[in-house]
Design an enzyme around this catalytic site. Sequence first.
Site, PDB file in Angstrom:
ATOM      1  N   PRO A   1       0.840  -1.198   0.000  1.00 15.46           N
ATOM      2  CA  PRO A   1       0.000   0.000   0.000  1.00 15.46           C
ATOM      3  C   PRO A   1       0.880   1.255   0.000  1.00 15.46           C
ATOM      4  CG  PRO A   1      -0.630  -1.517   1.761  1.00 15.46           C
ATOM      5  CD  PRO A   1       0.676  -2.005   1.204  1.00 15.46           C
ATOM      6  N   GLU A   2       0.597   2.160  -0.910  1.00 16.01           N
ATOM      7  CA  GLU A   2       1.345   3.411  -0.997  1.00 16.01           C
ATOM      8  C   GLU A   2       0.491   4.552  -0.455  1.00 16.01           C
ATOM      9  OE1 GLU A   2       4.402   3.979  -1.760  1.00 16.01           O
ATOM     10  OE2 GLU A   2       4.979   1.977  -2.413  1.00 16.01           O
TER      11      GLU A   2
ATOM     12  N   HIS B   1      -5.460 -14.248   9.070  1.00 15.14           N
ATOM     13  CA  HIS B   1      -4.595 -13.072   9.011  1.00 15.14           C
ATOM     14  C   HIS B   1      -5.225 -11.815   9.614  1.00 15.14           C
ATOM     15  CE1 HIS B   1      -1.871 -15.485   6.727  1.00 15.14           C
ATOM     16  NE2 HIS B   1      -2.753 -15.681   5.768  1.00 15.14           N
TER      17      HIS B   1
ATOM     18  N   ARG C   1      23.069  17.148  -3.444  1.00 12.35           N
ATOM     19  CA  ARG C   1      22.858  15.699  -3.558  1.00 12.35           C
ATOM     20  C   ARG C   1      23.191  15.207  -4.943  1.00 12.35           C
ATOM     21  NH1 ARG C   1      18.040  14.376   0.644  1.00 12.35           N
ATOM     22  NH2 ARG C   1      18.289  12.254  -0.126  1.00 12.35           N
TER      23      ARG C   1
ATOM     24  N   ARG D   1       1.399 -10.750   5.666  1.00 15.05           N
ATOM     25  CA  ARG D   1       2.865 -10.809   5.792  1.00 15.05           C
ATOM     26  C   ARG D   1       3.365 -10.217   7.109  1.00 15.05           C
ATOM     27  NH1 ARG D   1       5.654  -9.249   0.238  1.00 15.05           N
ATOM     28  NH2 ARG D   1       7.464  -9.889   1.460  1.00 15.05           N
TER      29      ARG D   1
END
Length: 277
Positions: A2-3, A91, A158, A113
Amino acid sequence: MPELPEVEVTRRGVAPHIEGRTVDRVEMRREGLRWPFPEELDQLLAGRTVLHTARRGKYLLIVFEHGTLIVHLGMSGHLRVLPEGTPANKHDHFDLVVRDAQGVQVLRLTDPRRFGAVLWHPAGEGPVDAHLLLRGLGVEPLGEAFSGELLFRATRRRNAPIKQVLLAGDIVVGVGNIYACESLFRAGINPKTAAGRISRARYDRLAEAIRAILAQAIERGGSTLRDFINVNGQSGYFQQEYFVYDRAGVPCRVCGAPVRQIKQGQRSTFYCVNCQK
Ligand code: ZN
């Protein structure tokens, strides 16, 4: 995984079902996920009212007067709102059971997971932004602080490739692998370009692309909101049409050249050599 858009859509989906409601009890079916669940969480939350929900990066925040419950969906987690008494499956590790005058509902965290997290930040320890997991986060990409100017100024020293700088999350949060690839394509920037060598004008385009792509993903995800109140809750990325992501060797939708795939810091990057300079 999930983002940010998935987490934001999750927040919007569950908010109407928990905000303003009182916690009846907390049910934990194992010791914890990525980290142990907070001790005595049931005693801590029972009888307390959810004031509101918020999000910081990919952390969902459930705010109470005396502290904040911090929820992370990890690699595979999702939240659903279910009727009381819905049997828990293998789960289903964590339930926040809330009630109001209409009845009782269960906010259930399912995480096959088990890389997710449920943590407690007491109000007495200061603003939740000071929490160890949140304090190093970059600005919110959909917030007012995010801009091309910010990207430009933060990257002057950077030398790492811009793709990896975006993924690092210390300048701006929520630009995961898919969104980094797609944003760089839309802005016409080669993902290998050293972040410190990109001009202000190009960063303006990149910031605009990041905002637009994340906002669109959230909007698309909005159509899945109903899933949060049935048992077939969604998980994973929203179905979207990508320009370069996961399209290795396929003609670029703009110029027709084959999309190229490379590895950058263990992650796959997809880009068009013609369209991205
Ligand atoms: Zn192209």
